[in-house]
Design an enzyme around this catalytic site. Structure first.
Site, mmCIF file in Angstrom:
data_model
loop_
_atom_site.group_PDB
_atom_site.id
_atom_site.type_symbol
_atom_site.label_atom_id
_atom_site.label_comp_id
_atom_site.label_asym_id
_atom_site.label_seq_id
_atom_site.Cartn_x
_atom_site.Cartn_y
_atom_site.Cartn_z
ATOM 1 N N THR A 1 0.869 -1.180 0.000
ATOM 2 C CA THR A 1 0.000 0.000 0.000
ATOM 3 C C THR A 1 0.900 1.221 0.000
ATOM 4 O O THR A 1 1.987 1.193 0.565
ATOM 5 C CB THR A 1 -0.897 -0.022 1.262
ATOM 6 N N ARG B 1 -15.270 -5.634 -0.251
ATOM 7 C CA ARG B 1 -14.665 -5.262 1.040
ATOM 8 C C ARG B 1 -14.088 -3.841 0.942
ATOM 9 O O ARG B 1 -13.377 -3.495 0.021
ATOM 10 C CB ARG B 1 -13.566 -6.250 1.391
ATOM 11 N N VAL B 2 -14.412 -3.028 1.925
ATOM 12 C CA VAL B 2 -13.825 -1.691 1.994
ATOM 13 C C VAL B 2 -12.953 -1.642 3.239
ATOM 14 O O VAL B 2 -13.425 -1.938 4.344
ATOM 15 C CB VAL B 2 -14.924 -0.608 2.049
ATOM 16 N N GLY B 3 -11.699 -1.303 3.046
ATOM 17 C CA GLY B 3 -10.763 -1.269 4.170
ATOM 18 C C GLY B 3 -10.629 0.122 4.754
ATOM 19 O O GLY B 3 -11.505 0.984 4.597
ATOM 20 N N ASP B 4 -9.511 0.336 5.427
ATOM 21 C CA ASP B 4 -9.271 1.634 6.070
ATOM 22 C C ASP B 4 -9.042 2.752 5.075
ATOM 23 O O ASP B 4 -9.424 3.907 5.314
ATOM 24 C CB ASP B 4 -8.039 1.521 6.987
ATOM 25 N N THR C 1 -0.500 2.319 6.768
ATOM 26 C CA THR C 1 -0.547 1.092 5.984
ATOM 27 C C THR C 1 -0.515 -0.080 6.953
ATOM 28 O O THR C 1 0.071 0.020 8.023
ATOM 29 C CB THR C 1 0.641 0.978 5.011
ATOM 30 N N HIS D 1 -2.842 -3.747 8.442
ATOM 31 C CA HIS D 1 -4.102 -4.490 8.462
ATOM 32 C C HIS D 1 -5.262 -3.512 8.659
ATOM 33 O O HIS D 1 -5.474 -2.966 9.745
ATOM 34 C CB HIS D 1 -4.054 -5.548 9.569
HETATM 35 N N1 ASP Z 1 -4.456 -0.992 4.781
HETATM 36 C C1 ASP Z 1 -4.667 -1.706 3.560
HETATM 37 C C2 ASP Z 1 -6.041 -2.339 3.607
HETATM 38 O O1 ASP Z 1 -6.368 -2.956 4.610
HETATM 39 C C3 ASP Z 1 -3.646 -2.768 3.276
HETATM 40 C C4 ASP Z 1 -2.188 -2.426 3.525
HETATM 41 O O2 ASP Z 1 -1.868 -1.318 3.934
HETATM 42 O O3 ASP Z 1 -1.323 -3.292 3.260
HETATM 43 O O4 ASP Z 1 -6.747 -2.267 2.651
#
Ligand code: ASP
Length: 333
Positions: A180, A208-211, A231, A233
């Site tokens: 990321t 899926r929507v992440g952070d 960046t 999880h």
């Molecule tokens: N934070 C990103 C997500 O969960 C992934 C990452 O930073 O590696 O979509």
């Protein structure tokens, strides 16, 4: 009586500054070189925008665009694949002067999601557009769609296949490939901005929507405090709103580094999350910190390029100098 430099003068000497990251996790030694080269190029380019009088938003978008175009990172071309082998990307930008923000989530067939996020900020009254709606908006803005295939690397497809295996653990595997990307910057007036872009988590569920596209989770910027791009999880980052937590600690008087370390420790204690962050404050203080084994980062300030990969590692070299490092500073930053 000895002359004491005024805080304003000290701040002027530390500005502008730009810090980028290329993901948190851990990577095999043999892959380090392209990851490191990419963030250094992006930091140089973003810093050049600031030195030439460009805005902090111009600078972070420039740096992140370069990283999205680089197939070694998990953003734009090189994004990880979802459970069906497709590419769905998230991106966010935020301007610390106005608190304006723009984001896209689960967007497909766009080469530079960070630029689309900026258009959402500048051309709509919304903060985030998702999936097909984001694609329609892109078309309306004249942003060219690309073939999905052009965003998929052989490496991404190989990892997707490996992780279809019933015994695989995509979260653990994600931590084995960083990528990321993000940037934060402060200009000589003390304006700050952030930008973050990602293909998300490996073999994630469709939709899926992440952070990353969520304000306060995928980044935050406020001229009164600073700017953060994370960046790691995403689900863990969201549970503690990591960037906003860091800025909260900075509001309480902590430095960018101490605030980052405290927030990362809190995230680990509460939800066992692994992540990394890049941070700036409006006076030119900055940090690149992680609680994962590694985070690829680079920073440019005072015509010096700083960079590192292992937690706590810090190399530096003159920005005008050769590309090969000629100075080594193993001090904790
Ligand atoms: N934070 C990103 C997500 O969960 C992934 C990452 O930073 O590696 O979509």
């Amino acid at each position: 009586m000895a002359a004491v430099a005024s805080p304003r003068r000290i701040a002027a000497a530390m500005l502008p500054v730009l810090v980028v990251h290329g993901g948190a996790g851990s990577i095999p030694r043999k892959n380090e070189e392209p990851y490191s080269a990419g963030v250094q190029v992006a930091a140089r380019a973003g810093y050049a925008v600031l030195r030439e009088g460009g805005s902090v938003m111009d600078a972070v978008v420039e740096a992140v665009t370069l990283l999205e175009n680089n197939p070694v990172y998990n953003a734009g071309c090189g994004s990880v694949l979802n459970e069906h082998g497709g590419v769905e990307m998230d991106a966010l930008v935020m301007d610390g002067h106005t608190l304006s923000s723009g984001a896209v989530s689960a967007v497909r067939r766009i080469a530079n999601p960070v630029q689309l996020a900026r258009l959402v900020m500048e051309k709509t009254s919304h903060l985030c557009l998702t999936a097909e709606g984001a694609s329609k908006f892109a078309r309306a803005m004249g942003v060219q769609e690309v073939q999905e295939e052009s965003l998929i690397t052989d490496y991404a497809r190989k990892r997707w296949k490996q992780n279809l295996d019933r015994d695989s653990n995509p979260v653990e595997c994600q931590m084995g490939k960083m990528g990321t990307v993000g940037a934060v910057a402060a200009d000589s007036e003390g304006n700050v901005a952030c930008a973050t872009s990602t293909g998300g988590m490996l073999n994630k569920m469709e939709g899926r929507v992440g952070d990353t596209p969520c304000i306060g989770c995928g980044g935050y910027a406020d001229n009164r405090v600073g700017a953060v791009s994370p960046t790691g999880h995403g689900e863990a980052i969201m549970k503690v709103t990591l960037p906003r937590l860091i800025l909260f600690y900075m509001e309480q008087g902590k430095s960018a580094q101490d605030a980052s370390d405290e927030a990362l420790a809190y995230m680990w204690e509460r939800v066992q999350g692994l992540a990394g962050v890049v941070v700036v404050d409006p006076r030119g203080g900055w940090a690149a910190r992680c609680n994962s084994k590694q985070m690829m980062w680079a920073a440019a300030q005072n015509d010096v390029l700083h960079y590192g990969l292992q937690a706590g590692e810090h190399f530096s070299q003159p920005l005008q100098g050769p590309d090969v490092p000629n100075a080594k500073d193993q001090e904790q930053h």
